[in-house]
Write an enzyme that holds these catalytic residues in place. Structure first.
Site, short mmCIF file in Angstrom:
data_model
loop_
_atom_site.label_atom_id
_atom_site.label_comp_id
_atom_site.label_asym_id
_atom_site.label_seq_id
_atom_site.Cartn_x
_atom_site.Cartn_y
_atom_site.Cartn_z
CG ASP A 27 -0.48 0.48 2.70
OD1 ASP A 27 0.73 0.79 2.85
OD2 ASP A 27 -0.87 0.40 3.92
CB CYS A 57 0.71 -1.98 5.04
SG CYS A 57 0.39 -2.93 6.34
CB THR A 85 2.59 -1.57 11.32
OG1 THR A 85 1.35 -1.93 9.97
CG2 THR A 85 2.09 -0.45 11.43
CG HIS A 97 11.00 -24.43 12.95
ND1 HIS A 97 11.15 -23.88 14.25
CD2 HIS A 97 12.02 -24.60 12.61
CE1 HIS A 97 12.30 -24.31 15.03
NE2 HIS A 97 12.58 -24.96 14.04
CG HIS A 117 9.32 -28.26 12.36
ND1 HIS A 117 9.32 -26.74 13.27
CD2 HIS A 117 10.70 -28.57 12.04
CE1 HIS A 117 10.62 -27.55 13.87
NE2 HIS A 117 11.35 -28.31 13.82
C1 RB5 Z 1 -2.16 3.05 6.46
O1 RB5 Z 1 -2.17 4.49 6.67
C2 RB5 Z 1 -2.30 2.34 7.66
O2 RB5 Z 1 -2.68 2.07 8.20
C3 RB5 Z 1 -1.85 0.96 6.32
O3 RB5 Z 1 0.32 0.63 6.12
C4 RB5 Z 1 -0.67 -0.25 7.59
O4 RB5 Z 1 0.19 -0.47 8.60
C5 RB5 Z 1 -1.66 -0.81 7.92
O5 RB5 Z 1 -1.83 -2.13 8.40
#
Ligand code: RB5
Length: 149
Positions: free
Chosen positions: A9, A66, A68, A99, A134
């Protein structure tokens, strides 16, 4: 089968670009589904695109990113057949393959990792699945698909 699908994203445009370049330098053919700009998109849509492409066949693994890595990895793991790891360091990245036999790996473009993402990616790629007990556990993971508690 040196082919990888990558999707991200808007929170991981630069990170994904560096991952794609690294994979190409390692000899992979990369199908990068985007996105390539900061315009906002929804990470579940990008996860669905990447996983659908992977499940169509011909790919060694997939990478989703994304802000995070959390939302897109949760989304990927909702799709049957996908085991998406979100490693925090090289050890976890290696274990994700040896694993868990993860077929997707996720990273966050807004995370300050203590170890370089590209080294985590290499640790994942270069770790063979150990099989044995595993494999039994991975089969149990997959048998949870569509289940209820
Ligand atoms: C987008 O703003 C953000 O929420 C997305 O990139 C991500 O961090 C979501 O888990």
């Amino acid at each position: 089968m040196k082919k990888v699908v990558v999707a991200n994203d808007h929170g991981a445009v630069e990170l994904s670009k560096s991952i794609v370049e690294h994979l190409i330098a390692r000899g992979y053919t990369v199908n990068h589904l985007g996105v390539y700009a900061a315009d906002s998109v929804d990470y579940p849509d990008m996860a669905a695109q990447a996983c659908g492409e992977y499940l169509a066949g011909g790919y060694e693994f997939g990478v989703v990113c994304c802000g995070t890595g959390i939302g897109i990895s949760i989304s990927a793991n909702k799709i049957d057949g996908i085991r998406c790891a979100l490693p925090q360091n090289m050890f976890a990245a290696s274990m994700a393959k040896s694993h868990n036999n993860a077929n997707f790996i996720a990273f966050g473009g807004r995370i300050e990792y203590q170890e370089p993402v590209l080294e985590m990616l290499d640790a994942y790629i270069d770790s063979p699945f150990e099989g044995g007990r595993h494999a039994t556990r991975v089969n149990k993971i997959m048998s949870l698909e569509g289940g209820t508690c």
